[in-house]
Motif scaffolding. Structure first.
Motif, short mmCIF file in Angstrom:
data_model
loop_
_atom_site.label_atom_id
_atom_site.label_comp_id
_atom_site.label_asym_id
_atom_site.label_seq_id
_atom_site.Cartn_x
_atom_site.Cartn_y
_atom_site.Cartn_z
N PRO A 390 33.71 108.95 67.43
CA PRO A 390 32.58 108.48 68.10
C PRO A 390 31.29 109.15 67.75
CG PRO A 390 34.34 108.56 69.58
CD PRO A 390 34.62 109.23 68.38
N ASP A 391 31.55 110.55 67.46
CA ASP A 391 30.26 111.44 67.41
C ASP A 391 30.07 111.65 66.01
OD1 ASP A 391 29.25 111.58 70.17
OD2 ASP A 391 31.10 112.89 70.79
N TYR A 392 30.47 110.87 65.11
CA TYR A 392 30.49 111.31 63.97
C TYR A 392 29.00 111.64 63.21
CZ TYR A 392 30.45 110.50 58.64
OH TYR A 392 30.28 110.70 57.39
N VAL A 393 28.01 110.82 63.75
CA VAL A 393 26.77 111.05 63.38
C VAL A 393 26.07 112.45 63.54
CG1 VAL A 393 25.66 110.04 65.35
CG2 VAL A 393 24.44 109.97 63.03
N PHE A 394 26.66 112.98 64.68
CA PHE A 394 26.13 114.52 65.23
C PHE A 394 27.01 115.53 64.20
CE2 PHE A 394 25.06 111.83 68.90
CZ PHE A 394 23.66 111.87 68.92
N ASN A 395 28.31 115.05 64.33
CA ASN A 395 29.18 116.01 63.48
C ASN A 395 28.70 116.04 61.94
OD1 ASN A 395 30.54 116.77 65.90
ND2 ASN A 395 32.15 115.21 65.67
N TYR A 396 28.49 115.05 61.40
CA TYR A 396 28.12 114.92 60.17
C TYR A 396 26.73 115.65 59.93
CZ TYR A 396 25.36 112.61 56.44
OH TYR A 396 24.41 112.58 55.59
N ALA A 397 25.87 115.59 60.80
CA ALA A 397 24.62 116.54 60.79
C ALA A 397 24.87 117.84 60.59
CB ALA A 397 23.59 115.89 61.87
N SER A 398 25.68 118.34 61.72
CA SER A 398 26.30 119.56 61.66
C SER A 398 26.82 120.26 60.51
CB SER A 398 27.12 119.99 62.93
OG SER A 398 26.46 119.75 64.08
N GLN A 399 27.99 119.49 59.82
CA GLN A 399 28.32 119.69 58.47
C GLN A 399 27.33 119.84 57.49
OE1 GLN A 399 32.28 118.14 57.84
NE2 GLN A 399 32.30 117.12 59.98
N ILE A 400 26.45 119.01 57.37
CA ILE A 400 25.45 119.02 56.38
C ILE A 400 24.56 120.27 56.28
CG2 ILE A 400 23.15 117.95 55.95
CD1 ILE A 400 25.02 116.29 54.60
N GLN A 401 24.40 120.82 57.59
CA GLN A 401 23.76 122.17 57.58
C GLN A 401 24.54 123.20 56.85
OE1 GLN A 401 20.70 121.66 58.71
NE2 GLN A 401 21.34 119.64 59.30
N ALA A 402 25.90 123.17 56.77
CA ALA A 402 26.67 124.28 56.21
C ALA A 402 26.64 124.19 54.65
CB ALA A 402 28.22 124.23 56.69
N LEU A 403 26.17 123.13 53.99
CA LEU A 403 26.18 122.79 52.60
C LEU A 403 25.50 123.63 51.62
CD1 LEU A 403 26.43 119.10 52.18
CD2 LEU A 403 28.39 120.63 51.97
N GLU A 404 25.64 124.35 50.70
CA GLU A 404 24.96 125.41 50.01
C GLU A 404 24.62 124.70 48.61
OE1 GLU A 404 27.31 128.75 49.22
OE2 GLU A 404 27.55 129.23 51.64
N GLU A 405 23.88 125.43 47.89
CA GLU A 405 23.40 124.95 46.67
C GLU A 405 24.35 124.49 45.64
OE1 GLU A 405 20.50 125.93 42.92
OE2 GLU A 405 21.55 127.35 44.00
N LYS A 406 25.54 125.21 45.73
CA LYS A 406 26.69 125.12 44.75
C LYS A 406 27.37 123.83 45.14
CE LYS A 406 29.84 127.74 47.56
NZ LYS A 406 30.81 129.25 47.66
N ASP A 407 27.63 123.53 46.37
CA ASP A 407 28.09 122.24 46.63
C ASP A 407 27.37 121.05 46.24
OD1 ASP A 407 29.98 123.72 48.34
OD2 ASP A 407 28.41 123.97 49.63
N LEU A 408 26.05 121.18 46.08
CA LEU A 408 25.28 120.04 45.62
C LEU A 408 25.38 119.90 44.31
CD1 LEU A 408 24.31 120.16 48.30
CD2 LEU A 408 22.01 119.51 47.71
N LEU A 409 25.45 120.86 43.51
CA LEU A 409 25.50 121.25 42.11
C LEU A 409 26.91 120.66 41.42
CD1 LEU A 409 23.66 124.30 41.13
CD2 LEU A 409 22.79 122.05 41.00
N ASN A 410 27.96 121.15 42.23
CA ASN A 410 29.22 120.70 42.02
C ASN A 410 29.24 119.25 41.98
OD1 ASN A 410 30.26 123.20 41.42
ND2 ASN A 410 31.13 123.66 43.41
N ALA A 411 28.71 118.63 43.04
CA ALA A 411 28.85 117.18 43.20
C ALA A 411 28.04 116.28 42.38
CB ALA A 411 28.13 116.71 44.59
N ALA A 412 26.88 116.95 41.66
CA ALA A 412 25.96 116.48 40.64
C ALA A 412 26.80 116.33 39.23
CB ALA A 412 24.68 117.26 40.55
N LYS A 413 27.50 117.52 39.13
CA LYS A 413 28.37 117.69 37.80
C LYS A 413 29.36 116.69 37.71
CE LYS A 413 27.20 122.55 37.17
NZ LYS A 413 27.72 123.98 37.15
N LYS A 414 30.11 116.50 38.97
CA LYS A 414 31.22 115.60 39.00
C LYS A 414 30.69 114.00 38.79
CE LYS A 414 35.22 114.17 41.57
NZ LYS A 414 36.08 114.02 40.38
N PHE A 415 29.60 113.41 39.33
CA PHE A 415 29.44 112.36 39.46
C PHE A 415 28.16 111.72 38.80
CE2 PHE A 415 31.94 113.10 43.60
CZ PHE A 415 32.79 112.25 43.50
#
Length: 618
Positions: A390-415
């Protein structure tokens, strides 16, 4: 014997289950004396089985919302709604149908009883079946030339060649016309089972009393056996050639789409942040460079779509600016520039500043989306259905804060590491052309896919997950009384304290509006509103956007009928800075000539879009 079993209970929220596996969520939000009652059913267009492509879920929604039941007529329901001053509506999506009634909290019991009656006791008389059939036929006609719908349908047909998501929610007119009343009744009895629903009530309520009322209304309705849904795991083969549709538009539109991932899967959140960095907000890369600096698009947006039932896509939508050599060239230039910016990220990476900006914007959006009772109820229902949280939107926002540049670059390279994304074009009709209705993809073109995904509709798995989840008390705060002040310059100030969410807003209203625009200069007030953030005494347009979006804040101005107004919102800790920025925009704009030339082109494009849809001409 207990009427219901408690899954989780906090001071402001009660989550329960009935013996028939109906999930009930009741949340107290005492900020205002209003409430929203909503029933969500897991039966959108992707779950229509043998009726896939007919729009039967949407048709049934029309018939149930306020329709005749075995206990009262449609007229009686309307009379009750009028008496309690309620607002009712419903909507059908790809994977859910939702019904709601909004009213004052003192009448919420009546709303809950009425909503339950529509869903439990629908009789679907022949006259209402025929009437709503005509209504939907009109919807087909009105939506046939709608550019956004055409673009969406073309995208899904291309990405989901062997999946029911390729079909439009409203269906195809020829298949819709074949639906009989017996088909509707059969589908209703098959899918509208309590173990396939979530009932949410949010507002100034007593959670235990509301839950008890719902239990009384629903406990005698038995659970049923739901159909087994099996989808092919979608592995789209991206066409090397552009997919083209035509619409009665003045300028072409393009969508570049890269096959993505499913909701909550690896890289999903990283793709969300990449969408913000690339094309959400004035300071995003694509808006700053392609729209404002190079002026090769008049609008552009990047985003990530993911679904609980399968993979979505990463998309970039743009309206190319006119080119001397025609729209083919304008599309080519825009696409080349978009791919260039993606390659730049893959090659050089991201900077800390834009990553933090994107995170802040996501956090602010999460809080702002839960301020109203209807929004909160909708989020509770959709989050529970999509992720069993039920609190996905808040938990999602918290998990977003933990992402680093390498996570985004890995996603960009894959997709996104591809020079050949799916390209969907929407181009203007020639003078002698007419729009052709989109037809079903021929089953002969669909390849057999032995790799399948099984979808469990029954709430039993969701209930199990909820029982094992850790639930935190979020509190729902209160709103204080209005305070009225008058400054020495006679400006009237109204203050109200709220701790519903850790965010704050500001609004400024000035008498004026389009009624005050000088004759022959109609629209000048709106043009002025568009320029307030495009350069001030202390900020360039880029610096203003950078500062504002760095806080995850939003500020906009508009010209109404009889008022000119500015609205802004920020996280509570940033509110002093938002007030400063609002004053800067309102009191010290400089209207730079270069910025006006850029904005003028955007306004001209927006004016051209006004006649792209039938309702834009009203």
């Amino acid at each position: 014997m207990n009427k219901y079993r408690i899954i989780h209970q906090t001071e402001s929220r009660l989550i329960s289950e009935l013996d028939n596996r109906l999930i009930i969520i009741a949340e107290r939000m005492p900020a205002a004396p209003v409430a929203s009652a909503q029933i969500w059913v897991k039966t959108g267009s992707v779950f229509e089985q043998e009726f896939s492509g007919s729009g039967i879920s949407h048709f049934l929604e029309h018939l149930l919302c306020g329709g005749t039941t075995s206990t009262r007529s449609e007229a009686e329901s309307n009379k009750i709604l009028g008496k309690i001053g309620a607002q009712k509506n419903a909507a059908t999506g790809l994977d859910t149908v939702r019904y709601y009634i909004n009213t004052v909290s003192s009448n919420i019991n009546t709303a809950v009883e009425l909503l339950s009656d529509w869903i439990i006791n629908a009789s679907i008389p022949e006259d209402e079946f025929l009437r709503e059939k005509e209504v939907i036929i009109s919807e087909f006609s009105m939506g046939e030339g709608e550019p956004g719908r055409i673009l969406w349908k073309l995208t899904h047909q291309a990405l989901y060649s062997s999946h029911p998501a390729r079909h439009p929610t409203i269906g195809y007119i020829d298949e819709f016309l074949k639906i009989t009343r017996d088909d509707i009744l059969s589908f209703y009895k098959r899918m509208y089972l309590p173990n396939n629903m979530v009932f949410v009530v949010s507002g100034d309520i007593d959670p235990e009393k509301i839950t008890s009322l719902i239990a009384d209304l629903w406990n005698q309705i038995p659970a049923g056996e739901l159909p087994e849904i099996v989808f092919p795991k979608n592995s789209p083969e991206v066409s090397s050639l552009p997919i083209e549709g035509k619409a009665d538009i003045g300028r072409p539109q393009i969508r570049l789409a890269w096959p993505g991932t499913s909701l909550g899967a690896k890289h999903d959140y990283a793709l969300d942040l990449l969408g913000v960095i690339l094309g959400q907000g004035d300071y995003s890369r694509l808006n700053r460079k392609l729209r404002d600096s190079e002026r090769i698009v008049s609008s552009i947006r990047a985003y990530n779509l993911s679904f609980p039932w399968g993979e979505g896509f990463f998309g970039i939508d743009a309206e190319p600016a006119p080119h001397p050599e025609g729209w083919e060239s304008s599309i080519k230039v825009a696409k080349s520039a978009i791919l260039r910016e993606i390659k730049l990220i893959l090659k050089e990476g991201l900077n800390d500043e834009e990553l933090e900006r994107a995170k802040r914007m996501v956090l602010s959006t999460a809080f702002s989306s839960n301020q109203k009772v209807q929004e909160s109820a909708s989020n509770l229902a959709s989050n529970t259905i999509d992720s069993s949280d039920p609190d996905y939107v808040f938990n999602y926002a918290s998990q977003i804060q933990a992402l680093e540049e390498k996570d985004l670059l890995n996603a960009a390279k894959k997709f996104l590491d591809s020079d050949n994304p799916l390209e969907i074009r929407l181009v203007p009709l020639a003078d002698d052309e007419e729009i052709e209705p989109l037809e079903r993809v021929s089953t002969e073109d669909i390849k057999d896919n032995s790799d399948h995904r099984k979808i469990i509709l029954d709430n039993i798995a969701t209930i199990k997950t909820l029982k094992n989840a850790e639930v935190k008390e979020r509190g729902r705060g209160k709103i204080g009384d209005f305070e009225y002040h008058s400054l020495s310059n006679k400006i009237k100030v109204i203050l109200q304290q709220s701790d519903v969410v850790p965010a704050a807003s500001i609004q400024i209203y000035v008498k004026g509006g389009i009624f005050a625009d000088p004759q022959g200069q109609e629209g000048i007030g709106s043009a002025l509103a568009s320029m307030l953030k495009r350069g001030t005494q202390n900020y360039t347009a880029e610096e203003f956007a950078k500062t504002l979006e760095g806080m995850g804040a939003a500020l906009s101005a508009a010209n109404g009928y009889n008022t000119f107004y500015i609205t802004g919102q920020a996280l509570s800790e940033d509110f002093p800075k938002l007030i400063e920025m609002t004053a800067e925009a309102y009191l010290r704009p400089t209207f730079p000539e270069e910025e006006w030339e850029t904005m003028k082109a955007r306004i001209e494009a927006a004016l051209a879009r006004e006649t792209d849809s039938w309702y834009g001409e009203l």
